[in-house]
Scaffold this motif. Structure first.
Motif, PDB file in Angstrom:
ATOM      1  N   GLN A 223       0.830  -1.203   0.000  1.00  0.00           N
ATOM      2  CA  GLN A 223       0.000   0.000   0.000  1.00  0.00           C
ATOM      3  C   GLN A 223       0.865   1.253   0.000  1.00  0.00           C
ATOM      4  O   GLN A 223       1.806   1.376   0.790  1.00  0.00           O
ATOM      5  N   VAL A 224       0.539   2.162  -0.886  1.00  0.00           N
ATOM      6  CA  VAL A 224       1.147   3.494  -0.911  1.00  0.00           C
ATOM      7  C   VAL A 224       0.029   4.506  -0.699  1.00  0.00           C
ATOM      8  O   VAL A 224      -0.955   4.511  -1.443  1.00  0.00           O
ATOM      9  N   THR A 225       0.197   5.356   0.302  1.00  0.00           N
ATOM     10  CA  THR A 225      -0.797   6.379   0.602  1.00  0.00           C
ATOM     11  C   THR A 225      -0.108   7.732   0.616  1.00  0.00           C
ATOM     12  O   THR A 225       0.865   7.924   1.345  1.00  0.00           O
ATOM     13  N   VAL A 226      -0.606   8.652  -0.195  1.00  0.00           N
ATOM     14  CA  VAL A 226      -0.030   9.991  -0.298  1.00  0.00           C
ATOM     15  C   VAL A 226      -1.056  10.980   0.236  1.00  0.00           C
ATOM     16  O   VAL A 226      -2.156  11.113  -0.302  1.00  0.00           O
ATOM     17  N   SER A 227      -0.671  11.680   1.289  1.00  0.00           N
ATOM     18  CA  SER A 227      -1.587  12.645   1.894  1.00  0.00           C
ATOM     19  C   SER A 227      -1.352  14.037   1.310  1.00  0.00           C
ATOM     20  O   SER A 227      -0.229  14.394   0.950  1.00  0.00           O
ATOM     21  N   SER A 228      -2.420  14.808   1.238  1.00  0.00           N
ATOM     22  CA  SER A 228      -2.311  16.153   0.649  1.00  0.00           C
ATOM     23  C   SER A 228      -1.980  17.191   1.703  1.00  0.00           C
ATOM     24  O   SER A 228      -1.982  16.929   2.894  1.00  0.00           O
TER      25      SER A 228
END
Length: 115
Positions: free
Chosen positions: A110-115
């Motif tokens: 899983q790759v999660t990119v937060s803004s």
């Protein structure tokens, strides 16, 4: 028995970087075409990047200039360097091998990119 084990995923802020790794075993890695794909809920798995046994690379337009695929045949490992990550890069990333007509997949990271 083919095994592909991904690692390196995680949570990162927009603009950050991650490097994914995929350790392969059970086939002649140096002869295989390797690829990274990604999938979000409710959508089909999509190509991110591929690298042939001759190190010819191909990228989806959405990641060109930001992601780099590479391979280390001595370590039976393929990498995906991801820079300038965007929230839309959030997905489960899968490693794929294609060798002698057979295709195998890893379990995903899983790759999660937060803004």
């Amino acid at each position: 028995q083919v095994q592909l084990v991904e690692s390196g995923g995680g949570l990162v802020q927009a603009g950050g970087s991650l490097r994914l790794s995929c350790a392969a075993s059970g086939f002649i890695f140096s002869l295989a075409t390797m690829g990274w794909y990604r999938q979000t809920p409710g959508k089909q798995r999509e190509l991110v990047a591929t690298i042939t046994n001759g190190r010819v690379t191909d990228y989806d337009d959405s990641v060109k200039g930001r992601f780099t695929i590479s391979r280390d045949n001595a370590k039976n490992t393929v990498y995906l360097q991801m820079n300038n990550l965007k929230p839309e890069d959030t997905a489960v990333y899968f490693c794929r091998s294609t060798s002698r007509g057979f295709t195998s997949w890893g379990q995903g990271t899983q790759v999660t990119v937060s803004s």
